[in-house]
Design a protein around this motif. Sequence first.
Motif, PDB file in Angstrom:
ATOM      1  N   GLU A  38      -8.608  -0.319 -13.856  1.00  0.00           N
ATOM      2  CA  GLU A  38      -7.800  -1.521 -13.627  1.00  0.00           C
ATOM      3  C   GLU A  38      -7.215  -1.447 -12.225  1.00  0.00           C
ATOM      4  N   THR A  39      -7.282  -2.558 -11.504  1.00  0.00           N
ATOM      5  CA  THR A  39      -6.697  -2.587 -10.164  1.00  0.00           C
ATOM      6  C   THR A  39      -5.741  -3.762 -10.035  1.00  0.00           C
ATOM      7  N   PHE A  40      -4.884  -3.684  -9.023  1.00  0.00           N
ATOM      8  CA  PHE A  40      -3.937  -4.763  -8.731  1.00  0.00           C
ATOM      9  C   PHE A  40      -3.856  -4.889  -7.212  1.00  0.00           C
ATOM     10  N   SER A  41      -3.392  -6.029  -6.718  1.00  0.00           N
ATOM     11  CA  SER A  41      -3.336  -6.162  -5.259  1.00  0.00           C
ATOM     12  C   SER A  41      -1.990  -5.722  -4.696  1.00  0.00           C
ATOM     13  N   GLU A  42      -0.887  -6.312  -5.157  1.00  0.00           N
ATOM     14  CA  GLU A  42       0.415  -5.950  -4.573  1.00  0.00           C
ATOM     15  C   GLU A  42       1.341  -5.228  -5.529  1.00  0.00           C
ATOM     16  N   ALA A  43       1.318  -5.619  -6.795  1.00  0.00           N
ATOM     17  CA  ALA A  43       2.228  -4.991  -7.757  1.00  0.00           C
ATOM     18  C   ALA A  43       1.738  -5.226  -9.166  1.00  0.00           C
ATOM     19  N   THR A  44       2.113  -4.325 -10.051  1.00  0.00           N
ATOM     20  CA  THR A  44       1.855  -4.529 -11.467  1.00  0.00           C
ATOM     21  C   THR A  44       3.018  -3.936 -12.246  1.00  0.00           C
ATOM     22  N   ILE A  45       3.411  -4.611 -13.306  1.00  0.00           N
ATOM     23  CA  ILE A  45       4.501  -4.135 -14.164  1.00  0.00           C
ATOM     24  C   ILE A  45       3.868  -3.641 -15.457  1.00  0.00           C
ATOM     25  N   LEU A  46       4.156  -2.415 -15.822  1.00  0.00           N
ATOM     26  CA  LEU A  46       3.581  -1.823 -17.018  1.00  0.00           C
ATOM     27  C   LEU A  46       4.695  -1.482 -17.997  1.00  0.00           C
ATOM     28  N   THR A  47       4.463  -1.747 -19.270  1.00  0.00           N
ATOM     29  CA  THR A  47       5.396  -1.272 -20.281  1.00  0.00           C
ATOM     30  C   THR A  47       4.608  -0.369 -21.223  1.00  0.00           C
ATOM     31  N   VAL A  48       4.992   0.885 -21.272  1.00  0.00           N
ATOM     32  CA  VAL A  48       4.333   1.855 -22.150  1.00  0.00           C
ATOM     33  C   VAL A  48       5.410   2.354 -23.102  1.00  0.00           C
ATOM     34  N   GLY A  49       5.204   2.127 -24.402  1.00  0.00           N
ATOM     35  CA  GLY A  49       6.294   2.384 -25.344  1.00  0.00           C
ATOM     36  C   GLY A  49       7.446   1.470 -24.964  1.00  0.00           C
ATOM     37  N   GLU A  50       8.614   2.054 -24.780  1.00  0.00           N
ATOM     38  CA  GLU A  50       9.785   1.251 -24.363  1.00  0.00           C
ATOM     39  C   GLU A  50      10.019   1.370 -22.859  1.00  0.00           C
ATOM     40  N   THR A  51       9.135   2.075 -22.173  1.00  0.00           N
ATOM     41  CA  THR A  51       9.399   2.400 -20.768  1.00  0.00           C
ATOM     42  C   THR A  51       8.734   1.400 -19.835  1.00  0.00           C
ATOM     43  N   ARG A  52       9.543   0.846 -18.937  1.00  0.00           N
ATOM     44  CA  ARG A  52       9.024  -0.086 -17.937  1.00  0.00           C
ATOM     45  C   ARG A  52       8.760   0.673 -16.637  1.00  0.00           C
ATOM     46  N   LEU A  53       7.560   0.479 -16.101  1.00  0.00           N
ATOM     47  CA  LEU A  53       7.195   1.073 -14.812  1.00  0.00           C
ATOM     48  C   LEU A  53       6.708  -0.034 -13.894  1.00  0.00           C
ATOM     49  N   GLU A  54       7.183  -0.025 -12.670  1.00  0.00           N
ATOM     50  CA  GLU A  54       6.701  -0.974 -11.668  1.00  0.00           C
ATOM     51  C   GLU A  54       5.883  -0.191 -10.655  1.00  0.00           C
ATOM     52  N   VAL A  55       4.635  -0.614 -10.456  1.00  0.00           N
ATOM     53  CA  VAL A  55       3.780   0.038  -9.460  1.00  0.00           C
ATOM     54  C   VAL A  55       3.607  -0.955  -8.318  1.00  0.00           C
ATOM     55  N   ARG A  56       4.044  -0.561  -7.139  1.00  0.00           N
ATOM     56  CA  ARG A  56       4.024  -1.489  -5.999  1.00  0.00           C
ATOM     57  C   ARG A  56       3.260  -0.908  -4.819  1.00  0.00           C
ATOM     58  N   HIS A  57       2.371  -1.712  -4.274  1.00  0.00           N
ATOM     59  CA  HIS A  57       1.625  -1.356  -3.059  1.00  0.00           C
ATOM     60  C   HIS A  57       2.198  -2.206  -1.927  1.00  0.00           C
ATOM     61  N   PRO A  58       3.156  -1.641  -1.156  1.00  0.00           N
ATOM     62  CA  PRO A  58       3.837  -2.451  -0.137  1.00  0.00           C
ATOM     63  C   PRO A  58       3.028  -2.642   1.135  1.00  0.00           C
ATOM     64  N   GLY A  59       1.860  -1.996   1.218  1.00  0.00           N
ATOM     65  CA  GLY A  59       1.039  -2.070   2.428  1.00  0.00           C
ATOM     66  C   GLY A  59       0.547  -0.676   2.765  1.00  0.00           C
ATOM     67  N   PRO A  60      -0.290  -0.543   3.797  1.00  0.00           N
ATOM     68  CA  PRO A  60      -0.820   0.759   4.172  1.00  0.00           C
ATOM     69  C   PRO A  60       0.298   1.691   4.646  1.00  0.00           C
ATOM     70  N   ALA A  61       0.115   2.984   4.432  1.00  0.00           N
ATOM     71  CA  ALA A  61       1.079   3.979   4.914  1.00  0.00           C
ATOM     72  C   ALA A  61       0.286   5.222   5.323  1.00  0.00           C
ATOM     73  N   HIS A  62       0.438   6.322   4.585  1.00  0.00           N
ATOM     74  CA  HIS A  62      -0.377   7.510   4.855  1.00  0.00           C
ATOM     75  C   HIS A  62      -1.847   7.196   4.592  1.00  0.00           C
ATOM     76  N   THR A  63      -2.101   6.403   3.544  1.00  0.00           N
ATOM     77  CA  THR A  63      -3.452   5.902   3.285  1.00  0.00           C
ATOM     78  C   THR A  63      -3.378   4.390   3.070  1.00  0.00           C
ATOM     79  N   PRO A  64      -4.510   3.686   3.179  1.00  0.00           N
ATOM     80  CA  PRO A  64      -4.486   2.216   3.108  1.00  0.00           C
ATOM     81  C   PRO A  64      -3.954   1.652   1.792  1.00  0.00           C
ATOM     82  N   GLY A  65      -4.099   2.416   0.692  1.00  0.00           N
ATOM     83  CA  GLY A  65      -3.737   1.873  -0.613  1.00  0.00           C
ATOM     84  C   GLY A  65      -2.496   2.463  -1.247  1.00  0.00           C
TER      85      GLY A  65
END
Length: 286
Positions: free
Chosen positions: A136-163
């Motif tokens: 599974e891929t996302f472009s800028e952000a994805t919000i995941l809920t696993v069990g009761e836990t919310r996780l936000e995965v954010r790709h703000p732009g290139p840094a040490h690596t492009p992704g």
Amino acid sequence: GEVLKTHELAENVFALVGPLTNRDAENLGNNANFGVVVTEDGVVLIDPGGSYKGAKMIDAAIRKITDKPVKLVINTGGQDHRWLGNAYFKAQGARIIASEEAVADQQTRSRDQLIALADLVGPDGLEGTTPVYADETFSEATILTVGETRLEVRHPGPAHTPGDSFVWLPERKILFSGDIVYMDRMLSIGPQSEHKAWISAFEALAAQEPKVVVPGHGDPADMAKATADSYDYLVFLRQALLDLMDQGGGIEDVGTVDQSRFGHLANYDALKGRNAQRVYEELEWE
């Protein structure tokens, strides 16, 4: 001793902290940090290690924390230790998620990474390692809920690596930065890095106002330390090389920039010259 040191950051949230040294036969490519979040529905693993055997090492550390299976693996970027352990966890039924840019970077560099790893960890250490990319891929952000836990995965732009992405646990105020933040060791600005975008990526991460940051490398700490060891260095080096250019200095003069303010960071001598050269080259294209 053990390669990975387990830090409990909050109930059910752990960092596995690897050494600051290079990849070698002992660490199996796990010279970096990994995140473990235990939920009612299983474990979320932030980065699967630098090889199949490296993933097995991470799994052994998780088994000391919980007997729950790894359900979800997040790849925070394109470096080997952020994804080359995917095959191990995929075989156990884990979902794998990453930014589109991270997967593209992994595909571009996988061959070179495997060649370099064969040299550093040795053919024995690399045994079983095959490239497996995120389901599974996302472009800028994805919000995941696993069990009761919310996780936000954010790709703000290139840094040490492009992704590069960071993983934010808003209820806990804990942030796993991937390679956007290095602490205790000097960050590396490589051919795959973009220093100006990296500064912006750090600012996007800082805007979450985390209480604890688990860096890509180094011990977990607060934003003040993250800023001092990573952001301040990027901003300093950019300005120092802009000044050098203004004074008519060429790329052969980058060694005259005094970086000693950051001399306490591990790998300083090995990286300072290369970092300066890379930033100079990037500035020429701006």
